[in-house]
Each structure stands twice: as structure tokens, then as C-alpha cells.
Design a protein around this motif. Structure first.
Motif, mmCIF file in Angstrom:
data_model
loop_
_atom_site.group_PDB
_atom_site.id
_atom_site.type_symbol
_atom_site.label_atom_id
_atom_site.label_comp_id
_atom_site.label_asym_id
_atom_site.label_seq_id
_atom_site.Cartn_x
_atom_site.Cartn_y
_atom_site.Cartn_z
ATOM 1 N N PRO A 94 -1.951 -5.470 -28.280
ATOM 2 C CA PRO A 94 -2.892 -6.462 -29.060
ATOM 3 C C PRO A 94 -3.721 -7.655 -27.896
ATOM 4 O O PRO A 94 -4.599 -7.916 -28.203
ATOM 5 N N LYS A 95 -3.160 -7.221 -26.751
ATOM 6 C CA LYS A 95 -3.605 -8.476 -25.699
ATOM 7 C C LYS A 95 -4.446 -7.172 -24.563
ATOM 8 O O LYS A 95 -4.336 -7.888 -23.603
ATOM 9 N N ALA A 96 -4.921 -6.241 -25.096
ATOM 10 C CA ALA A 96 -5.591 -5.469 -24.051
ATOM 11 C C ALA A 96 -6.837 -5.937 -23.445
ATOM 12 O O ALA A 96 -7.475 -6.693 -24.141
ATOM 13 N N GLU A 97 -7.040 -5.825 -22.424
ATOM 14 C CA GLU A 97 -8.299 -6.367 -21.663
ATOM 15 C C GLU A 97 -9.578 -6.046 -22.376
ATOM 16 O O GLU A 97 -10.562 -6.926 -22.624
ATOM 17 N N PHE A 98 -9.696 -4.802 -22.896
ATOM 18 C CA PHE A 98 -10.855 -4.266 -23.582
ATOM 19 C C PHE A 98 -10.448 -3.640 -24.930
ATOM 20 O O PHE A 98 -9.655 -2.802 -25.020
ATOM 21 N N LYS A 99 -11.015 -4.024 -25.956
ATOM 22 C CA LYS A 99 -10.735 -3.595 -27.210
ATOM 23 C C LYS A 99 -11.875 -2.984 -28.016
ATOM 24 O O LYS A 99 -12.934 -3.734 -28.325
ATOM 25 N N PHE A 100 -11.873 -1.750 -28.393
ATOM 26 C CA PHE A 100 -13.081 -1.155 -29.289
ATOM 27 C C PHE A 100 -12.664 -0.468 -30.458
ATOM 28 O O PHE A 100 -11.443 0.326 -30.616
ATOM 29 N N PHE A 101 -13.358 -0.539 -31.412
ATOM 30 C CA PHE A 101 -13.232 0.180 -32.704
ATOM 31 C C PHE A 101 -14.313 1.260 -32.847
ATOM 32 O O PHE A 101 -15.486 0.701 -33.259
ATOM 33 N N LEU A 102 -14.240 2.522 -33.001
ATOM 34 C CA LEU A 102 -15.256 3.414 -33.164
ATOM 35 C C LEU A 102 -15.273 4.006 -34.564
ATOM 36 O O LEU A 102 -14.109 4.162 -35.162
ATOM 37 N N ASP A 103 -16.267 4.056 -35.325
ATOM 38 C CA ASP A 103 -16.339 4.424 -36.554
ATOM 39 C C ASP A 103 -17.774 5.290 -36.709
ATOM 40 O O ASP A 103 -18.405 5.494 -35.818
ATOM 41 N N LEU A 144 -18.824 1.488 -21.365
ATOM 42 C CA LEU A 144 -18.876 1.095 -19.790
ATOM 43 C C LEU A 144 -19.561 -0.346 -19.548
ATOM 44 O O LEU A 144 -19.167 -0.956 -18.988
ATOM 45 N N GLY A 145 -20.933 -0.366 -20.297
ATOM 46 C CA GLY A 145 -21.755 -1.615 -20.241
ATOM 47 C C GLY A 145 -20.823 -2.775 -20.799
ATOM 48 O O GLY A 145 -20.881 -3.805 -20.034
ATOM 49 N N TYR A 146 -20.199 -2.531 -21.749
ATOM 50 C CA TYR A 146 -19.259 -3.916 -22.097
ATOM 51 C C TYR A 146 -18.309 -4.250 -21.180
ATOM 52 O O TYR A 146 -18.210 -5.454 -20.947
ATOM 53 N N ILE A 147 -17.659 -3.143 -20.612
ATOM 54 C CA ILE A 147 -16.597 -3.301 -19.604
ATOM 55 C C ILE A 147 -17.274 -4.030 -18.299
ATOM 56 O O ILE A 147 -16.600 -4.799 -17.774
ATOM 57 N N CYS A 148 -18.227 -3.381 -17.867
ATOM 58 C CA CYS A 148 -18.754 -3.909 -16.674
ATOM 59 C C CYS A 148 -19.341 -5.344 -16.785
ATOM 60 O O CYS A 148 -18.972 -6.278 -15.662
ATOM 61 N N LYS A 149 -19.710 -5.670 -17.968
ATOM 62 C CA LYS A 149 -20.303 -7.013 -18.205
ATOM 63 C C LYS A 149 -19.023 -7.835 -18.192
ATOM 64 O O LYS A 149 -19.447 -9.235 -17.489
ATOM 65 N N LYS A 150 -18.069 -7.581 -18.716
ATOM 66 C CA LYS A 150 -16.830 -8.635 -18.948
ATOM 67 C C LYS A 150 -16.201 -8.919 -17.482
ATOM 68 O O LYS A 150 -16.110 -9.820 -17.154
ATOM 69 N N GLU A 151 -16.125 -7.708 -16.601
ATOM 70 C CA GLU A 151 -15.611 -7.784 -15.384
ATOM 71 C C GLU A 151 -16.554 -8.674 -14.584
ATOM 72 O O GLU A 151 -15.733 -9.345 -13.408
ATOM 73 N N ARG A 152 -17.861 -8.727 -14.868
ATOM 74 C CA ARG A 152 -18.690 -9.598 -13.598
ATOM 75 C C ARG A 152 -18.504 -11.120 -14.261
ATOM 76 O O ARG A 152 -18.730 -11.948 -13.190
#
Length: 219
Positions: free
Chosen positions: A132-141, A210-218
Motif C-alpha cells: 500500500p506504500k509503494a512508490e508508484f501505483k497503477f490500476f489497469l482496466d 514510464l511517463g508518470y514514473i519519470c515525472k514523479k522522480e524528477r
């Protein structure tokens, strides 16, 4: 770092998670394979899938190992990578996965596997229960018709003898079991990013993540 991905069957999460892990240069863990391994062991030992106490014992004695570089999973030294993808496992896994005592043991195991390492982890309750405290969380549907098409295509590719009607029945049953399960039901966590993959290719979904991950890491 943990990248957690949840979603129903046929949403594309397995293929996306594998490719995303490759792009990020980190490990990939399919938590569903762990439930499949337990289901395989239970069926092999003729265990009643309604017997939660016996399934709990089996879960506690489960000895799994992984070859992450080759995507292999071993049960007590036996390569079960392909065996756990058989239709009989598909039809039986929900009965095993719905047991609260079993889920608690396997959730603990999943956390131990990922301890101290970077992983893309996918499943049904990864963003809500396991990490629940993962750095990045996604829900695909995706729309049901698209998920059905993908699932049937996958089984045909694996040369599984099954009709489209049987696949649809199984998919509806699995959806119902996932959503109504008392322990760790499939649901989107409040802070997970929702991605509708209906009209997206695998590559497009991966690029979005990848876009979300890179944006958050910046930041």
C-alpha cells in the motif's frame, strides 16, 4: 522501489509489467503465479479446495524459488512455469485465493520476496494490501469485450483447446470472485493512477506508466 500494478484478467497488466520492468532495469514479480503454484500443489495432492485449514498448511509449507532472468518459477525444485497456466488451474485458483488465511500467508511471502530489491509487482491487491506504500501505483482496466478477446487470443497462442464461450464464462466467474472476495478484493486504491487500456497498445501503456514514473522522480 516498488511499482505496484493491479487490474482484472485481460487488462494487459502482466505483459505491461514485464515490459515495464525491462525498461526500468528492475525485477518483475507476478503474484498470481504464487497463488497458481499453491493451487497446483493442492490439486496434485488431492486437497479439498474448500478445506481452508489444509490449504493454510500447504501455503505455510510452500517452497518457491524464482529465476527472474528467465521468468521461471519452481516449486520444491520442480519447474512449474507452464504447468500453472493450464485451464484446470484457471478454473480452480479462485477457490484457493479467496481463503483469508491463505492470503495472509502468501501476502507475507510476497513482501519477503521483494524485500530490499526493486520490483514491478502485479496482481489483484498489490496497491491496496501487499504494498500500500509503494512508490508508484497503477490500476489497469479495459472493456470486458476487449479483455475477453485478449484472453482468448492468449489461450489460442498457447494451443489450449477451449471455446470462446468457455473463456467468457471463466472470465466472468473470475471477475465476480475477485470483486466479491472478503480478503484482498480487487479494487482501485485511492492513490493509484487509473489507466484504461481498451484502445491502447502494450507499448503505449508502458510509455504512459514510464511517463508518470519519470515525472514523479524528477520532482
Amino acid at each position: 522501489m516498488i511499482v505496484a500494478i493491479d487490474g482484472p484478467a485481460g487488462s494487459g497488466k502482466t505483459t505491461v509489467a514485464k515490459l515495464l520492468a525491462q525498461k526500468l532495469g528492475i525485477l518483475y514479480l507476478d503474484t498470481g503465479a504464487i497463488y497458481r503454484a499453491l493451487t497446483y500443489k493442492a490439486l496434485k495432492e488431492n486437497v479439498d479446495l474448500d478445506d481452508e485449514e489444509r490449504l493454510e498448511e500447504l501455503a505455510g509449507s510452500l517452497r518457491l524459488s524464482f529465476d527472474f532472468s528467465r521468468g521461471k518459477i519452481f516449486l520444491h525444485g520442480e519447474d512449474i512455469t507452464e504447468k500453472i497456466r493450464e485451464p484446470i488451474i484457471d478454473k480452480s485458483i479462485s477457490k484457493v485465493a479467496e481463503k483469508p488465511k491463505v492470503r495472509r500467508i502468501l501476502v507475507k511471502l510476497q513482501r519477503e520476496i521483494a524485500q530490499g530489491r526493486d520490483f514491478v509487482v502485479e496482481g489483484r491487491d498489490i496497491t491496496t494490501v501487499v504494498f500500500p506504500k509503494a512508490e508508484f501505483k497503477f490500476f489497469l482496466d479495459a472493456q470486458f469485450s476487449i479483455r475477453l478477446k485478449r484472453r482468448f487470443k492468449e489461450l489460442v497462442r498457447r494451443k489450449v483447446s477451449i471455446s470462446r464461450e468457455e473463456v467468457e464464462e471463466d472470465l466472468r466467474r473470475r471477475d465476480k470472485a475477485d470483486l466479491e472476495r472478503k480478503e484482498g478484493p480487487l479494487k482501485k486504491s485511492d492513490d493509484a493512477i487509473y489507466i484504461d487500456t481498451t484502445n491502447l497498445s502494450i507499448e503505449e501503456v508502458v510509455e504512459k506508466l514510464l511517463g508518470y514514473i519519470c515525472k514523479k522522480e524528477r520532482k
